[in-house]
Design an enzyme around this catalytic site. Structure first.
Site, PDB file in Angstrom:
ATOM      1  N   CYS A  16      -1.764   1.344  11.441  1.00 57.31           N
ATOM      2  CA  CYS A  16      -1.525   3.399  11.997  1.00 57.31           C
ATOM      3  C   CYS A  16      -1.097   3.403  10.723  1.00 57.31           C
ATOM      4  CB  CYS A  16      -0.285   2.601  13.245  1.00 57.31           C
ATOM      5  SG  CYS A  16       1.182   2.017  11.978  1.00 57.31           S
ATOM      6  N   HIS A  53       6.421   2.105  13.252  1.00 55.53           N
ATOM      7  CA  HIS A  53       5.248   2.604  13.597  1.00 55.53           C
ATOM      8  C   HIS A  53       4.485   3.818  13.284  1.00 55.53           C
ATOM      9  CE1 HIS A  53       1.708   3.834  16.219  1.00 55.53           C
ATOM     10  NE2 HIS A  53       2.648   4.191  16.893  1.00 55.53           N
ATOM     11  N   ASP A 103      -0.534   9.505  17.828  1.00 48.24           N
ATOM     12  CA  ASP A 103      -0.329   8.480  17.869  1.00 48.24           C
ATOM     13  C   ASP A 103      -1.232   8.110  17.469  1.00 48.24           C
ATOM     14  OD1 ASP A 103       0.323   5.386  18.656  1.00 48.24           O
ATOM     15  OD2 ASP A 103       2.960   6.893  19.408  1.00 48.24           O
TER      16      ASP A 103
END
Length: 267
Positions: free
Chosen positions: A98, A212, A227
């Site tokens: 991520c 994250h 995201d």
């Protein structure tokens, strides 16, 4: 860390989310690795002094919960519907990268439209391999920070991937705490990030100390948020607090309670 999913399943990271929502999603845990209890303040200001290096590596920004099979509509835990803001729903984070993907999105956040950006970042896109390379920079910097007993290794790793992409930090990283609930957290973060011309790499830090990475960009009156687990969202600047609150509520509803958000403003 990323919880891998298939079409309608949500796996559980390190077997810590056994109380995740059961319907309509079937829960299948990944092979578990025991993680000792860590003080919450490590999520607020992530220091790793005294933490085993392997554990600290697992707490870096790698992703947490995928959108696959997860409804973005309102439920009993949220009053803001993420689907109202979704413009390109896509889970491109199956490879658990991520931080790299979010940084790559920042590089090309002004190029094309949302769908073309998701195509770029998806599994057959050039952005997926670039994101993987960028995330390796993050991991290498995190390992080096840990070996040097860095007191803020996650900040160091995020700064490294930002600079490797050709950006520079506009200010010192800022941590916004969630003590006032998701609405206040969304409002405070939006005040910083939803300003025309600003780009940010953001690190959501959860109460279980996992992290994250996501990213956002504001151009004129339009606010965009990416995201890697969910895709791209857009809103007006004035609606940015509701969008950010909706994202926070989404993760809170999956029992990933957001403890704080680390902001990295780049240029």
């Amino acid at each position: 860390m990323k919880i891998g999913t298939q079409a309608t399943s949500l796996a559980v990271l390190h077997n810590q989310e056994s109380h995740a929502p059961q319907a309509p999603i079937a829960v299948r845990p990944e092979p578990a690795h025991a993680i000792p209890e860590i003080p919450l303040d490590l999520a607020i200001r992530p220091r790793t002094r005294g933490i085993h290096p392997f554990l600290a590596m697992t707490l870096g920004d790698k992703g947490c919960a995928s959108s696959s099979g997860v409804s973005l509509e309102d439920d009993s835990h949220t009053q803001v519907s993420l689907s109202d803001f979704s413009v390109a729903s896509r889970d491109v984070n199956h490879n658990n990268i991520c931080a790299g993907l979010s940084t790559e999105w920042l590089v090309m956040s002004s190029d094309g439209d949302a769908e073309s950006r998701m195509d770029h970042l998806d599994y057959n896109g050039e952005g997926q391999s670039r994101g993987s390379e960028r995330h390796q920079v993050y991991n290498d910097a995190l390992r080096a920070a840990l070996s040097n007993d860095d007191e803020a290794p996650f900040f160091t790793a995020s700064t490294a991937v930002i600079e490797d992409a050709g950006f520079s930090l506009r200010r010192e990283p800022k941590t916004v705490h969630a003590s006032g609930g998701s609405a206040q957290l969304g409002q405070t973060v939006a005040h910083d990030v939803a300003q025309s011309g600003r780009k940010h790499l953001l690190s959501l830090r959860f109460a279980n100390v996992q992290g994250h990475a996501i990213a956002c960009s504001c151009e004129g009156s339009q606010f965009k948020l990416f995201d890697p687990n969910l895709g791209e969202f857009q809103s007006s600047r004035s609606a940015a607090p509701q969008l950010i609150k909706g994202l926070i509520d989404h993760y809170n509803s999956l029992n990933y309670d957001v403890a704080c958000v680390n902001e990295f403003r780049v240029s």
